[in-house]
Design a protein around this motif. Sequence first.
Motif, PDB file in Angstrom:
ATOM      1  N   THR A 161       0.947  -1.286   0.076  1.00 59.39           N
ATOM      2  CA  THR A 161       0.098  -0.026  -0.077  1.00 59.39           C
ATOM      3  C   THR A 161       0.887   1.341  -0.044  1.00 59.39           C
ATOM      4  OG1 THR A 161      -0.190   0.033   2.340  1.00 59.39           O
ATOM      5  CG2 THR A 161      -1.880  -1.089   1.456  1.00 59.39           C
ATOM      6  N   SER A 162       2.191   1.094  -0.139  1.00 61.15           N
ATOM      7  CA  SER A 162       3.147   2.249   0.199  1.00 61.15           C
ATOM      8  C   SER A 162       4.042   1.943  -1.281  1.00 61.15           C
ATOM      9  CB  SER A 162       3.798   2.326   1.355  1.00 61.15           C
ATOM     10  OG  SER A 162       4.549   1.322   1.446  1.00 61.15           O
ATOM     11  N   TYR A 163       4.864   3.115  -1.772  1.00 59.06           N
ATOM     12  CA  TYR A 163       5.789   2.813  -2.930  1.00 59.06           C
ATOM     13  C   TYR A 163       7.166   3.493  -2.605  1.00 59.06           C
ATOM     14  CZ  TYR A 163       3.755   7.895  -3.325  1.00 59.06           C
ATOM     15  OH  TYR A 163       3.098   8.653  -3.045  1.00 59.06           O
ATOM     16  N   GLY A 164       7.924   3.288  -3.690  1.00 58.90           N
ATOM     17  CA  GLY A 164       9.211   3.826  -3.487  1.00 58.90           C
ATOM     18  C   GLY A 164       9.384   5.063  -4.012  1.00 58.90           C
ATOM     19  N   VAL A 165      10.753   5.821  -4.160  1.00 55.56           N
ATOM     20  CA  VAL A 165      10.858   7.033  -4.758  1.00 55.56           C
ATOM     21  C   VAL A 165      10.541   7.091  -6.133  1.00 55.56           C
ATOM     22  CG1 VAL A 165      12.799   8.705  -5.113  1.00 55.56           C
ATOM     23  CG2 VAL A 165      12.799   7.040  -3.055  1.00 55.56           C
ATOM     24  N   LEU A 166      10.828   5.887  -7.078  1.00 54.51           N
ATOM     25  CA  LEU A 166      10.565   5.918  -8.263  1.00 54.51           C
ATOM     26  C   LEU A 166       9.287   6.126  -8.896  1.00 54.51           C
ATOM     27  CD1 LEU A 166      13.274   3.195  -9.356  1.00 54.51           C
ATOM     28  CD2 LEU A 166      13.554   5.821  -9.830  1.00 54.51           C
ATOM     29  N   GLN A 167       8.316   5.828  -7.846  1.00 56.03           N
ATOM     30  CA  GLN A 167       6.918   5.859  -8.272  1.00 56.03           C
ATOM     31  C   GLN A 167       6.370   7.334  -7.975  1.00 56.03           C
ATOM     32  OE1 GLN A 167       7.878   2.909  -6.733  1.00 56.03           O
ATOM     33  NE2 GLN A 167       8.504   2.180  -8.759  1.00 56.03           N
ATOM     34  N   ALA A 168       7.100   8.169  -7.273  1.00 60.13           N
ATOM     35  CA  ALA A 168       6.534   9.577  -6.938  1.00 60.13           C
ATOM     36  C   ALA A 168       5.695  10.499  -8.084  1.00 60.13           C
ATOM     37  CB  ALA A 168       7.522  10.431  -6.309  1.00 60.13           C
ATOM     38  N   TRP A 169       6.445  10.201  -9.238  1.00 62.43           N
ATOM     39  CA  TRP A 169       6.246  11.301 -10.272  1.00 62.43           C
ATOM     40  C   TRP A 169       5.493  10.481 -11.402  1.00 62.43           C
ATOM     41  CZ3 TRP A 169       5.895  15.197  -7.519  1.00 62.43           C
ATOM     42  CH2 TRP A 169       7.077  15.650  -6.567  1.00 62.43           C
ATOM     43  N   GLU A 170       4.502  10.897 -12.038  1.00 59.46           N
ATOM     44  CA  GLU A 170       3.977  10.647 -13.211  1.00 59.46           C
ATOM     45  C   GLU A 170       4.463  11.371 -14.545  1.00 59.46           C
ATOM     46  OE1 GLU A 170      -0.165   9.711 -13.344  1.00 59.46           O
ATOM     47  OE2 GLU A 170      -0.110   8.587 -11.520  1.00 59.46           O
ATOM     48  N   TYR A 171       4.778  12.834 -14.125  1.00 59.08           N
ATOM     49  CA  TYR A 171       4.860  13.622 -15.147  1.00 59.08           C
ATOM     50  C   TYR A 171       6.165  14.117 -15.224  1.00 59.08           C
ATOM     51  CZ  TYR A 171      -0.196  14.332 -15.344  1.00 59.08           C
ATOM     52  OH  TYR A 171      -1.525  14.335 -15.679  1.00 59.08           O
ATOM     53  N   PRO A 172       7.056  14.854 -16.064  1.00 58.11           N
ATOM     54  CA  PRO A 172       6.221  15.100 -17.472  1.00 58.11           C
ATOM     55  C   PRO A 172       6.168  13.786 -18.301  1.00 58.11           C
ATOM     56  CG  PRO A 172       8.750  15.686 -17.378  1.00 58.11           C
ATOM     57  CD  PRO A 172       8.526  15.344 -16.078  1.00 58.11           C
ATOM     58  N   LYS A 173       5.087  13.856 -19.073  1.00 53.56           N
ATOM     59  CA  LYS A 173       5.048  12.487 -20.093  1.00 53.56           C
ATOM     60  C   LYS A 173       6.096  12.690 -21.333  1.00 53.56           C
ATOM     61  CE  LYS A 173       1.068  11.175 -17.882  1.00 53.56           C
ATOM     62  NZ  LYS A 173       0.890   9.724 -17.366  1.00 53.56           N
ATOM     63  N   LYS A 532      13.359  18.918 -17.548  1.00 58.06           N
ATOM     64  CA  LYS A 532      12.409  18.950 -18.407  1.00 58.06           C
ATOM     65  C   LYS A 532      11.261  19.949 -18.205  1.00 58.06           C
ATOM     66  CE  LYS A 532      13.277  14.787 -20.815  1.00 58.06           C
ATOM     67  NZ  LYS A 532      12.830  13.381 -21.499  1.00 58.06           N
ATOM     68  N   GLY A 533      11.423  20.910 -17.101  1.00 62.61           N
ATOM     69  CA  GLY A 533      10.590  21.872 -16.730  1.00 62.61           C
ATOM     70  C   GLY A 533       9.899  21.374 -15.460  1.00 62.61           C
ATOM     71  N   HIS A 534      10.128  20.091 -14.908  1.00 68.58           N
ATOM     72  CA  HIS A 534       9.131  19.742 -13.905  1.00 68.58           C
ATOM     73  C   HIS A 534      10.215  19.851 -12.737  1.00 68.58           C
ATOM     74  CE1 HIS A 534       6.784  17.376 -11.079  1.00 68.58           C
ATOM     75  NE2 HIS A 534       5.729  17.193 -11.960  1.00 68.58           N
ATOM     76  N   PRO A 535       9.584  20.535 -11.439  1.00 65.38           N
ATOM     77  CA  PRO A 535      10.582  20.730 -10.341  1.00 65.38           C
ATOM     78  C   PRO A 535      10.864  19.316  -9.375  1.00 65.38           C
ATOM     79  CG  PRO A 535       8.607  21.469  -9.572  1.00 65.38           C
ATOM     80  CD  PRO A 535       8.565  21.174 -11.404  1.00 65.38           C
ATOM     81  N   LYS A 536      10.126  18.360  -9.764  1.00 59.16           N
ATOM     82  CA  LYS A 536       9.916  17.111  -8.882  1.00 59.16           C
ATOM     83  C   LYS A 536      10.144  17.421  -7.472  1.00 59.16           C
ATOM     84  CE  LYS A 536      11.413  13.899 -12.340  1.00 59.16           C
ATOM     85  NZ  LYS A 536      12.412  12.751 -12.623  1.00 59.16           N
ATOM     86  N   THR A 537       9.435  18.263  -7.049  1.00 57.88           N
ATOM     87  CA  THR A 537       9.548  18.998  -5.693  1.00 57.88           C
ATOM     88  C   THR A 537       7.973  18.980  -4.872  1.00 57.88           C
ATOM     89  OG1 THR A 537      10.954  20.453  -6.464  1.00 57.88           O
ATOM     90  CG2 THR A 537       9.920  20.923  -4.645  1.00 57.88           C
ATOM     91  N   ILE A 538       8.110  18.288  -3.682  1.00 52.60           N
ATOM     92  CA  ILE A 538       6.921  18.462  -2.759  1.00 52.60           C
ATOM     93  C   ILE A 538       6.929  19.682  -2.019  1.00 52.60           C
ATOM     94  CG2 ILE A 538       5.721  17.315  -0.890  1.00 52.60           C
ATOM     95  CD1 ILE A 538       6.765  14.726  -1.876  1.00 52.60           C
ATOM     96  N   ASN A 539       5.980  20.546  -2.537  1.00 54.84           N
ATOM     97  CA  ASN A 539       5.833  21.806  -1.879  1.00 54.84           C
ATOM     98  C   ASN A 539       4.391  21.888  -1.339  1.00 54.84           C
ATOM     99  OD1 ASN A 539       6.243  24.557  -1.185  1.00 54.84           O
ATOM    100  ND2 ASN A 539       5.738  25.231  -3.027  1.00 54.84           N
ATOM    101  N   PRO A 540       4.140  21.546  -0.328  1.00 51.64           N
ATOM    102  CA  PRO A 540       2.936  20.893   0.043  1.00 51.64           C
ATOM    103  C   PRO A 540       1.906  22.502   0.466  1.00 51.64           C
ATOM    104  CG  PRO A 540       4.243  20.957   2.060  1.00 51.64           C
ATOM    105  CD  PRO A 540       4.960  20.863   1.017  1.00 51.64           C
ATOM    106  N   ASP A 541       0.521  22.017   0.388  1.00 49.49           N
ATOM    107  CA  ASP A 541      -0.298  23.112   0.564  1.00 49.49           C
ATOM    108  C   ASP A 541      -0.281  23.162   2.238  1.00 49.49           C
ATOM    109  OD1 ASP A 541      -2.390  24.781   1.060  1.00 49.49           O
ATOM    110  OD2 ASP A 541      -3.812  23.871  -0.334  1.00 49.49           O
ATOM    111  N   LYS A 542       0.219  23.927   2.674  1.00 54.21           N
ATOM    112  CA  LYS A 542       0.280  24.000   4.175  1.00 54.21           C
ATOM    113  C   LYS A 542      -0.802  24.746   4.701  1.00 54.21           C
ATOM    114  CE  LYS A 542       4.387  25.358   5.933  1.00 54.21           C
ATOM    115  NZ  LYS A 542       5.526  26.330   6.182  1.00 54.21           N
TER     116      LYS A 542
END
Length: 621
Positions: A161-173, A532-542
């Motif tokens: 039910t959890s995942y690793g680092v490589l599954q964090a991002w789907e974008y950019p296609k 490729k223009g994606h920051p791959k950054t978790i900047n949460p809605d605090k």
Amino acid sequence: MHAYAWPSGLPQNGHVVVASSPPGSPPARVRNNISARSLGRTRSGKQLLVYTAAAASAGGSLVSSSSSQLVGPGWAPRTTTNFLHKLTIHMLFTLFLRRSSRILLLAPFIYITAMVLYIGGSAMELPARFQTCVHIPGSYYRSDEVFNNLWPAMQQTNASTSYGVLQAWEYPKEGAGFRPCVHHLHHDSTEGLPESNGYILVEANGGLNQQRSTICNAVAVAKLMNSTLIIPHFHFNSVWKDPSVFGDIFDEDHFISSLAHQVRILRELPKEVMVRFENISMIPRVKVRAWSLPRFYLETALPALKQHGVIRFTPFANRLAYDGIPKRIQKLRCFTNFEALQFASPIAATGQLLVKRMAAKSANSNGNYVAIHLRYEQDMVAFSRCVYEGDHEEKVRLDNARERGWRGKFNRTGRVQQTPEEIRRDGKCPLTPVEVGIMLRGMGFRNTTPIYLAAGKIYNEEKSMEPLHRMFPYLETKQTLLSPEEYAPFEGYSSRLAAIDYTVCLHSEVFVTSQGGNFPQIMMGHRRFLNKGHPKTINPDKRRLVKLLDNPQITWEKFSGYLQEMLQHIDSKGLAFRKSLPVTTTQLFQNPKASLYTCPVPECMCPENSNLIEEQLQSSQ
């Protein structure tokens, strides 16, 4: 007028509750289970009371504030909190008691108005009078309670039910990203570079990344004014306390040579120029307003430069706007930031060493790791004015830290400040280690995730870090990855240590920011430039996060559902265009909406797919 408090109830401990009245007037009778408010006196001298059921459920007695006589035990006088409200009701009731047929015709209107004022007035008074009783979600730090509640569920969470680092991002296609388009600036011919109009000196203040943006802006201004830039001087800051100069942090030779086709740069002012002045402070200073446009530099600063042959800009942080700038200058700013500014050899070598060691410890995720920029140091906690433990010891400690670092800034007369509760609800409090850990586990990162922690001295470290280590045992820092001998040359130099952290964070698969500031803003832009223009950054809605963390009874299913939805939203919005603002020909400055150094698209990056730019523009409208 007397103000009465009706704490609750009526007869208590044998006391009979009677309102104080002038001599000779009959006592005001009080019905059982009803509370009273003073409305003043009638023309006959009687005390007039309005009865409500608001406070009738608990025991208590009535008190006269005029005589301070305690009619029932244990209660103190209540002061008038809304004079205008009481005066209005007093006038309405006085009119109602007049023996005039014309006035009595208005009785229904007066009655309805009085009731609306009474009910509405109570509602309007609620935040001020009962603010300690009403809890607004997100106002208080309760994350430790949330962690204790959710920890058993976290332990039972299966790997499936959890995942690793490589599954964090789907974008950019595939084919839907951007590529840098500023490299040609490195190869432009020096032919056509006109004679310099003079020399400009710039002072860079703040921490590492504020200095970084200042340097980039100085290069752009030198290009605008066709002037020679002297390597910027770093101002010693009382908070960071780092005496490093430009060459201690950045590679001077690379900086000068990579920009040689665009701007003339010298390490120091020529002696024949300096001899005209007793010291640097005697060089004419041009005061620049924040976010100034090219028009200011060309119409105000350039004439001064031509007159004196040399000028200085100090301070210079945020002194060049992001909008209304020629495209060639925007590209030059990006090129300076992402290409020309490379770290000095000792920092670069140590940073790359840490990247290799983190990759080796991340073998289960193909060498990919998560980097967290944790701004839970004492100076940041003090500056934020947020409350965590809420005890007297914390208050004294943080008050002293504020005084040392900012010398009365927060106690100035007339300074308008938010309350700690408002600051937390607004999402401006630095996330604690336990909050970052809960957030990542809720988003789905399993406890075997390799993590690099970029931080200074953590506030209340032993206590605050323990839950994070429990949630993510594979956590590393500079100190754990380097030997004492390797770490020693950088110890005590905050900017050099920040530069090492910058390198490790830049090459992580996932970057997590816990507080706003120059470090995450510059980092997000640099990561976009490389990814490729994606920051791959978790900047949460605090603002949303603090509400979740203010509910100790929340279930793991609900909590993780919200967090996974937040991560999906962050990912889908990763490819973003910088939203620029229009600028008129008469403006001298323009406050920014978005930083070029945070979002270099579209000025400094071109679409991989020629149709992408049109699609992005349509989606952003």
